[in-house]
Write a protein that holds these residues in place. Sequence first.
Motif, PDB file in Angstrom:
ATOM      1  N   GLU A   1      -6.334   9.993   5.611  1.00 14.19           N
ATOM      2  CA  GLU A   1      -5.885   9.377   4.178  1.00 14.19           C
ATOM      3  C   GLU A   1      -6.405   8.016   3.983  1.00 14.19           C
ATOM      4  O   GLU A   1      -6.306   7.166   4.985  1.00 14.19           O
ATOM      5  CB  GLU A   1      -4.430   9.399   3.917  1.00 14.19           C
ATOM      6  CG  GLU A   1      -4.156   8.696   2.334  1.00 14.19           C
ATOM      7  CD  GLU A   1      -2.664   8.457   2.153  1.00 14.19           C
ATOM      8  OE1 GLU A   1      -1.962   9.245   1.497  1.00 14.19           O
ATOM      9  OE2 GLU A   1      -2.103   7.465   2.881  1.00 14.19           O
TER      10      GLU A   1
ATOM     11  N   CYS B   1       2.195   1.918  -3.701  1.00 18.04           N
ATOM     12  CA  CYS B   1       0.995   1.981  -4.739  1.00 18.04           C
ATOM     13  C   CYS B   1       0.771   3.371  -5.492  1.00 18.04           C
ATOM     14  O   CYS B   1       0.583   3.537  -6.820  1.00 18.04           O
ATOM     15  CB  CYS B   1      -0.336   1.830  -4.491  1.00 18.04           C
ATOM     16  SG  CYS B   1      -1.171   2.979  -3.276  1.00 18.04           S
ATOM     17  N   THR B   2       1.418   4.496  -4.984  1.00 17.27           N
ATOM     18  CA  THR B   2       1.359   5.992  -5.620  1.00 17.27           C
ATOM     19  C   THR B   2       2.647   5.939  -6.521  1.00 17.27           C
ATOM     20  O   THR B   2       2.574   6.911  -7.131  1.00 17.27           O
ATOM     21  CB  THR B   2       1.510   6.853  -4.363  1.00 17.27           C
ATOM     22  OG1 THR B   2       2.542   6.837  -3.447  1.00 17.27           O
ATOM     23  CG2 THR B   2       0.003   7.176  -3.572  1.00 17.27           C
TER      24      THR B   2
ATOM     25  N   CYS C   1      -5.385   0.818  -7.555  1.00 18.53           N
ATOM     26  CA  CYS C   1      -5.503   1.520  -6.304  1.00 18.53           C
ATOM     27  C   CYS C   1      -6.019   2.745  -6.088  1.00 18.53           C
ATOM     28  O   CYS C   1      -6.014   3.306  -7.375  1.00 18.53           O
ATOM     29  CB  CYS C   1      -3.827   1.576  -5.767  1.00 18.53           C
ATOM     30  SG  CYS C   1      -3.608   2.769  -4.179  1.00 18.53           S
ATOM     31  N   ARG C   2      -6.744   3.124  -5.323  1.00 21.91           N
ATOM     32  CA  ARG C   2      -7.016   4.551  -5.057  1.00 21.91           C
ATOM     33  C   ARG C   2      -6.780   5.118  -3.790  1.00 21.91           C
ATOM     34  O   ARG C   2      -6.445   4.481  -2.886  1.00 21.91           O
ATOM     35  CB  ARG C   2      -8.741   4.556  -4.967  1.00 21.91           C
ATOM     36  CG  ARG C   2      -9.356   3.632  -4.169  1.00 21.91           C
ATOM     37  CD  ARG C   2     -10.875   4.090  -3.953  1.00 21.91           C
ATOM     38  NE  ARG C   2     -11.659   3.252  -3.240  1.00 21.91           N
ATOM     39  CZ  ARG C   2     -11.646   2.991  -1.997  1.00 21.91           C
ATOM     40  NH1 ARG C   2     -10.824   3.991  -1.337  1.00 21.91           N
ATOM     41  NH2 ARG C   2     -12.463   2.149  -1.119  1.00 21.91           N
ATOM     42  N   VAL C   3      -6.593   6.362  -3.794  1.00 21.83           N
ATOM     43  CA  VAL C   3      -6.085   7.166  -2.704  1.00 21.83           C
ATOM     44  C   VAL C   3      -6.931   8.855  -2.702  1.00 21.83           C
ATOM     45  O   VAL C   3      -7.160   9.200  -3.673  1.00 21.83           O
ATOM     46  CB  VAL C   3      -4.538   7.646  -2.834  1.00 21.83           C
ATOM     47  CG1 VAL C   3      -4.163   8.432  -1.556  1.00 21.83           C
ATOM     48  CG2 VAL C   3      -3.891   6.388  -2.893  1.00 21.83           C
TER      49      VAL C   3
ATOM     50  N   ILE D   1       0.803  -1.304  -0.051  1.00 23.71           N
ATOM     51  CA  ILE D   1       0.024   0.030  -0.099  1.00 23.71           C
ATOM     52  C   ILE D   1       0.965   1.292  -0.126  1.00 23.71           C
ATOM     53  O   ILE D   1       0.419   2.251  -0.669  1.00 23.71           O
ATOM     54  CB  ILE D   1      -1.077   0.046   1.062  1.00 23.71           C
ATOM     55  CG1 ILE D   1      -2.089   0.821   0.822  1.00 23.71           C
ATOM     56  CG2 ILE D   1      -0.276   0.282   2.374  1.00 23.71           C
ATOM     57  CD1 ILE D   1      -3.235   0.347  -0.103  1.00 23.71           C
TER      58      ILE D   1
ATOM     59  N   ARG E   1      -6.609   4.862   1.725  1.00 23.92           N
ATOM     60  CA  ARG E   1      -5.901   3.887   0.325  1.00 23.92           C
ATOM     61  C   ARG E   1      -6.654   2.467   0.314  1.00 23.92           C
ATOM     62  O   ARG E   1      -6.957   1.864   1.280  1.00 23.92           O
ATOM     63  CB  ARG E   1      -4.479   3.879   0.712  1.00 23.92           C
ATOM     64  CG  ARG E   1      -3.604   5.215   0.504  1.00 23.92           C
ATOM     65  CD  ARG E   1      -2.081   4.851   0.247  1.00 23.92           C
ATOM     66  NE  ARG E   1      -1.279   6.024   0.306  1.00 23.92           N
ATOM     67  CZ  ARG E   1      -0.132   6.185  -0.192  1.00 23.92           C
ATOM     68  NH1 ARG E   1       0.453   5.086  -0.712  1.00 23.92           N
ATOM     69  NH2 ARG E   1       0.507   7.394  -0.192  1.00 23.92           N
TER      70      ARG E   1
END
Length: 231
Positions: free
Chosen positions: A182, A37-38, A67-69, A34, A184
């Motif tokens: 945040e 992932c960015t 992935c989403r954030v 995790i 994620r």
Amino acid sequence: MATDYSEAKLTITPLKPSEIPEEELIFQASEALIDSCTSWKPGKTYFKVVKTFSKSKGPNDGAPWHCRVSVHKQDEATFDQMWEKLGTDKPTNEMQFIHEIRKVTKVKEISSISPPVSPRVFTELQITRLSSESPRTGFVISLPIDLSSPEDAELAKIEEKGVKGRYVSIERIVELEDGSTEWRMATSSTPGGSIPTFLAESSMASKISEDVPHFMKWLHGLPKTETPTEG
């Protein structure tokens, strides 16, 4: 260099209950994934705040990763509010804001959820962890489970019937210095059956992004007595 998460079984290959790795190994690998992932290939931003990323299928992956954030101010949702609904009985709560989930059946620590396209059943082991150390951090990890062995026959009786889909997901919420949270979520999945892989993959970023506004709308629609406050 690509990270190998196969030792911690972070793949869509279903595990027999007897094969579940040690929790600490799962959490260590999940945190590494995790965090990374960015750095994956950036995708579209949805709803102005949900950034998406993707990673191609690796040699030990059963499917690509998505992935989403998103970051949420305290007036939208506090860390405590999000953890209360995401970290406690998450499958049942998800059924309230993800309309594709029609039924949740708890099989010990395993739950089955079924989206609409001729019943799909996802049998998952869910592991949660909340750290009170600064920054406060909560994890929700889901791993696909296989109940086909004779020794798991009693559990299999409770499992929902239908086409077997599989997914692995790592969800993390972190309380930031300014009080924002945040959120994620990284996932790798296959719907199973005859749905073409390219079709499922092409819509994955938008589908996982929709969960964010759906969750916030549901959270703010709860009666005040059900909405947790900061402790």
